[in-house]
Design a protein around this motif. Structure first.
Motif, short mmCIF file in Angstrom:
data_model
loop_
_atom_site.label_atom_id
_atom_site.label_comp_id
_atom_site.label_asym_id
_atom_site.label_seq_id
_atom_site.Cartn_x
_atom_site.Cartn_y
_atom_site.Cartn_z
N ILE A 20 0.84 -1.21 0.00
CA ILE A 20 0.00 0.00 0.00
C ILE A 20 0.87 1.26 0.00
N PHE A 21 1.91 1.25 0.83
CA PHE A 21 2.81 2.40 0.92
C PHE A 21 3.47 2.70 -0.42
N PHE A 22 4.05 1.69 -1.05
CA PHE A 22 4.73 1.90 -2.34
C PHE A 22 3.75 2.32 -3.42
N ALA A 23 2.53 1.77 -3.38
CA ALA A 23 1.51 2.13 -4.38
C ALA A 23 1.10 3.59 -4.23
N VAL A 24 0.97 4.05 -2.98
CA VAL A 24 0.59 5.45 -2.72
C VAL A 24 1.67 6.40 -3.23
N ILE A 25 2.93 6.13 -2.88
CA ILE A 25 4.04 6.99 -3.34
C ILE A 25 4.13 6.98 -4.86
N GLU A 26 3.91 5.82 -5.47
CA GLU A 26 3.94 5.70 -6.93
C GLU A 26 2.90 6.62 -7.56
N VAL A 27 1.68 6.63 -6.98
CA VAL A 27 0.59 7.46 -7.51
C VAL A 27 0.95 8.95 -7.39
#
Length: 576
Positions: A20-27
């Motif tokens: 979730i963390f990596f997906a949020v930063i990616e967005v």
């Protein structure tokens, strides 16, 4: 249901949160790129400022590399979390299945349990991976892109809002309609697996009766049923893509037309219009990802319910809070026992059974097919509970014992003998994990199995194929008897387990029992008078009722059913 599933994430919570963390930063980084693109066009290309072009271009390249790395990390942790979650689900189901009483197992077919452990778990695994990645990434990307679009131009952003509302309504209708079919289709996998299982297990019977064509038709029918249900479900889901394309192209056309007017009117820069097109694709791609995730989640909901059903199933038989932990002796008492497989509404299988067996006695049990011989002995080790009355072992009601303690003192050799893939020695040690080779050999001598084992090239290390297909029926029975003897039980139950051995070997086994395990209570179920006539006493069962309980001589003199069985078998021998 959600609470039960969430418990199985366990040690994979950190990797799920990391996804979730990596997906949020990616967005967040992806949302910045269209802004940089607008600045590059407005401040670089249109202003003919090469330094600005290089500067913004370098920023965009760096961010693109970062998003690529973040996407890789998010995918890696999502895969780790979902596969671990699936492993925990299978483990939870399998562990709970091991606690099931026979009555619980009767509720589920073997094929149904296999489907839950395989197909259903795989569906939930894929859905979970989509939830922690797509269902986090897509909504956030949609919200952020819409927010940025509103900052650039509120009026043009209303195009996106309209597209979102349209797609939410369409997707909701599609999901509602498709869910009905997915709820029906997964139970049909049970029928398909059952067809395959029966065919593979009984392949020798199928071939000997030349029933391959019948089995093929049976399989095709089950497969066709699944095919038809999926066609209906997928037919509804097929509306998803046209709806998505309709929204995409409508947004592009409206944005091109209205955006061009705004640029000409000077209300919008070329760079801002370009960034709006980028945000359009972000929003619509997010909706597309969400629609894919919702389709998978819709499919997996039916599977999830089936998984949770098994995990939450409580065994009908449990040890009492202050259970007895030792069995005094092998005495058995049936006190006015009535038993039905369906408690409360089933036809009684045993009715008003009153029996008292002394420790160390050898008891024969005989009766016609369906007279409830196996049902009677199943109550001794509490594989089922009685409807009324009580069954006592060692002077205590079996319901007062710890289940493992009771079953450790009752060894059962069933009608359908089961050997597992592995060596003979490994199979024997199911009766006692710590048994020495000498103890195994001694048990095999008692069961008259040692003589044929010695003829094998590898002796006790001979490998047994799955289901014991490389040994004969009689050899399999004797190995199962030896395995039961290694438990050194207080009660030994032989449920028609010498039917595949000759009468001489049968007599030899019983003689060994009398000499070597005199203190063990022995119950011998058989269709043959010769197998039970030397017993201390014989139970005659008729349609779930004890018709007689006495010695061979007394029954022969005064029990009509026993006389009929004896005369029929003796007459058959004379004619032979």
């Amino acid at each position: 249901m959600i609470k039960t599933l969430m418990k199985q994430i366990k040690e994979y919570k950190k990797s799920s949160l990391a996804t979730i963390f990596f997906a949020v930063i990616e967005v967040v980084l992806e949302i910045i790129i269209p802004l940089l693109m607008a600045s590059l066009i407005d401040k670089g290309i249109e202003a003919q400022n090469m330094d600005a072009v290089i500067q913004y271009g370098a920023f965009m390249f760096g961010i693109a590399i970062c998003t690529l790395l973040l996407g890789f990390l998010a995918g890696k942790y999502a895969a780790k979390s979902s596969t671990g979650f699936a492993a925990n689900l299978r483990d939870a189901m399998y562990t709970n299945i091991q606690t099931f009483a026979f009555s619980n197992i009767d509720k589920y077919s073997t094929a149904g349990l296999v489907t839950r452990l395989t197909t259903d778990v795989t569906n939930v695994q894929i859905a979970y991976q989509m939830i922690i990645r797509m269902c986090i990434r897509a909504p956030m990307s949609l919200i952020c892109a819409l927010a940025m679009a509103l900052m650039i131009n509120v009026e043009l952003s209303m195009i996106f809002v309209g597209a979102i509302v349209f797609l939410v309504i369409i997707l909701g209708i599609i999901m509602y309609k498709a869910m009905h079919y997915f709820n029906e289709v997964f139970p049909k996998y049970d029928d398909l697996n059952e067809s395959v299982q029966e065919n593979v297990v009984g392949i020798r019977v199928v071939k000997s009766f030349v029933r391959e064509k019948h089995e093929n038709e049976k399989f095709k029918k089950a497969a066709q049923s699944i095919y038809k249900m999926f066609v209906k479900a997928e037919g509804i889901l097929a509306f998803n893509n046209p709806a998505m394309m309709c929204a995409v192209y409508s947004c592009i056309l409206l944005l091109s037309w209205l955006g061009a007017k705004s640029v000409v009117a000077g209300n919008l820069t070329t760079g801002e219009l370009t960034s709006l097109f980028s945000y359009t694709m972000n929003i619509l791609m997010s909706l597309m990802m969400l629609s894919m995730a919702f389709v998978m989640i819709t499919m997996s909901l039916a599977s999830a319910r089936r998984i949770v059903e098994v995990i939450n199933e409580k065994s009908d038989l449990v040890s009492p809070p202050q259970a007895l932990t030792s069995v005094k002796d092998g005495s058995i008492d049936f006190n006015k026992v009535t038993f039905s497989y369906k408690h409360g509404d089933g036809e009684p299988v045993l009715r008003d059974v009153e029996l008292h067996i002394h420790s160390g006695e050898t008891i024969g049990i005989i009766g016609g097919t369906g007279s409830a011989k196996s049902s009677l002995v199943n109550l001794i080790s509490r594989l089922y509970d009685v409807e009324s009355g009580s069954v006592c072992v060692g002077g205590e009601d079996v319901r007062f014992y710890d289940l493992e303690v009771l079953r450790d003192e009752v060894a059962v050799v069933l009608q359908n003998n089961v050997l597992f893939s592995g060596t003979i020695l490994q199979n024997l040690r199911w009766g006692n994990e710590s048994a020495t080779l000498e103890e195994c050999q001694d048990a095999c001598r008692l069961a008259c199995a040692d003589e044929f084992i010695q003829r094998f090239e590898d002796g006790y290390n001979t490998y047994i194929e799955q289901g014991g297909t490389n040994v004969s029926g009689g050899q399999k029975q004797r190995l199962c008897i030896a395995r039961a003897l290694l438990k050194k039980p207080k009660i030994l139950i032989l449920d028609d387990s010498t039917s595949a051995v000759d009468t001489a070997t049968d007599a030899s086994i019983q003689k060994s029992f009398e000499e070597r395990i005199p203190d063990t209570t022995k119950l011998i179920i058989s269709q043959r008078i010769s197998s039970v006539q030397s017993a201390d006493r014989i139970i005659v069962l008729n349609d779930g009722i004890v018709d007689g309980f006495d010695t061979h001589e007394n029954l022969l003199a005064g029990n009509e059913i026993y006389q009929t069985i004896y005369e029929t078998q003796m007459k058959g021998k004379e004619e032979a």
